[in-house]
Motif scaffolding. Structure first.
Motif, PDB file in Angstrom:
ATOM      1  N   VAL A 170     -23.817 -25.309 -30.657  1.00  0.00           N
ATOM      2  CA  VAL A 170     -24.475 -26.616 -30.740  1.00  0.00           C
ATOM      3  C   VAL A 170     -23.598 -27.568 -31.553  1.00  0.00           C
TER       4      VAL A 170
ATOM      5  N   GLU B  83     -25.950 -21.410 -32.783  1.00  0.00           N
ATOM      6  CA  GLU B  83     -25.928 -22.654 -33.559  1.00  0.00           C
ATOM      7  C   GLU B  83     -24.516 -23.224 -33.642  1.00  0.00           C
TER       8      GLU B  83
ATOM      9  N   GLU C 250     -28.075 -20.842 -26.670  1.00  0.00           N
ATOM     10  CA  GLU C 250     -26.889 -21.208 -27.443  1.00  0.00           C
ATOM     11  C   GLU C 250     -26.915 -20.652 -28.862  1.00  0.00           C
TER      12      GLU C 250
ATOM     13  N   THR D 215     -30.945 -27.586 -29.178  1.00  0.00           N
ATOM     14  CA  THR D 215     -30.425 -26.253 -28.903  1.00  0.00           C
ATOM     15  C   THR D 215     -31.138 -25.666 -27.696  1.00  0.00           C
TER      16      THR D 215
ATOM     17  N   THR E 294     -30.131 -29.649 -33.954  1.00  0.00           N
ATOM     18  CA  THR E 294     -28.829 -30.233 -33.629  1.00  0.00           C
ATOM     19  C   THR E 294     -28.305 -31.050 -34.799  1.00  0.00           C
TER      20      THR E 294
END
Length: 136
Positions: free
Chosen positions: A51, A48, A46, A10, A80
């Motif tokens: 991701v 989640e 980012e 991430t 991730t």
């Protein structure tokens, strides 16, 4: 073996490279919101869900190419992996934290069931016992 940038960790924006204490000191409110489970762009990075949006399709693409009874090994970072597992299992994003993180050098095992992906092992850290077969 293939390398795919979509499986990277991430991106945490301004949080990148900071210690836990520095993040709390500089971004306390944002950190607290993230810990409460709110969708937060940590440090401007980012979400989640983003991701999972980039990583899960890569796993699915490679899984579809497997022969019957084939095994796909995916190596990435804990965040991730957790978000990708959550997406593959069809969990809503606010439930992904319930999977817990992965300890370094540990793994999870998923399998396809009659109704989709199933989590068979999570955060496992020891090698399975050898199985005696015809060749032993």
């Amino acid at each position: 073996m293939a390398h795919d940038a979509a499986l990277r960790e991430t991106y945490a924006g301004a949080w990148q490279g900071l210690t836990h204490g520095e993040i709390v000191e500089r971004y306390g409110e944002q950190y607290a919101a993230w810990k409460r489970g709110e969708p937060v762009r940590r440090g401007g990075g980012e979400l989640e869900t983003e991701v999972a949006d980039r990583a899960a399709p890569v796993v699915l693409e490679h899984a579809e190419k497997l022969p019957v009874d084939g095994t796909l090994v995916v190596v990435s970072h804990g965040g991730t992996i957790r978000t990708t597992i959550g997406r593959l299992l069809g969990l809503e994003a606010h439930h992904w934290e319930g999977l817990g993180g992965l300890t370094n050098c540990c793994w999870s095992v998923l399998g396809e069931g009659a109704r989709g992906w199933r989590l068979l092992e999570h955060n496992a850290g020891t090698l399975p016992e050898p199985v005696l077969g015809d060749d032993d």
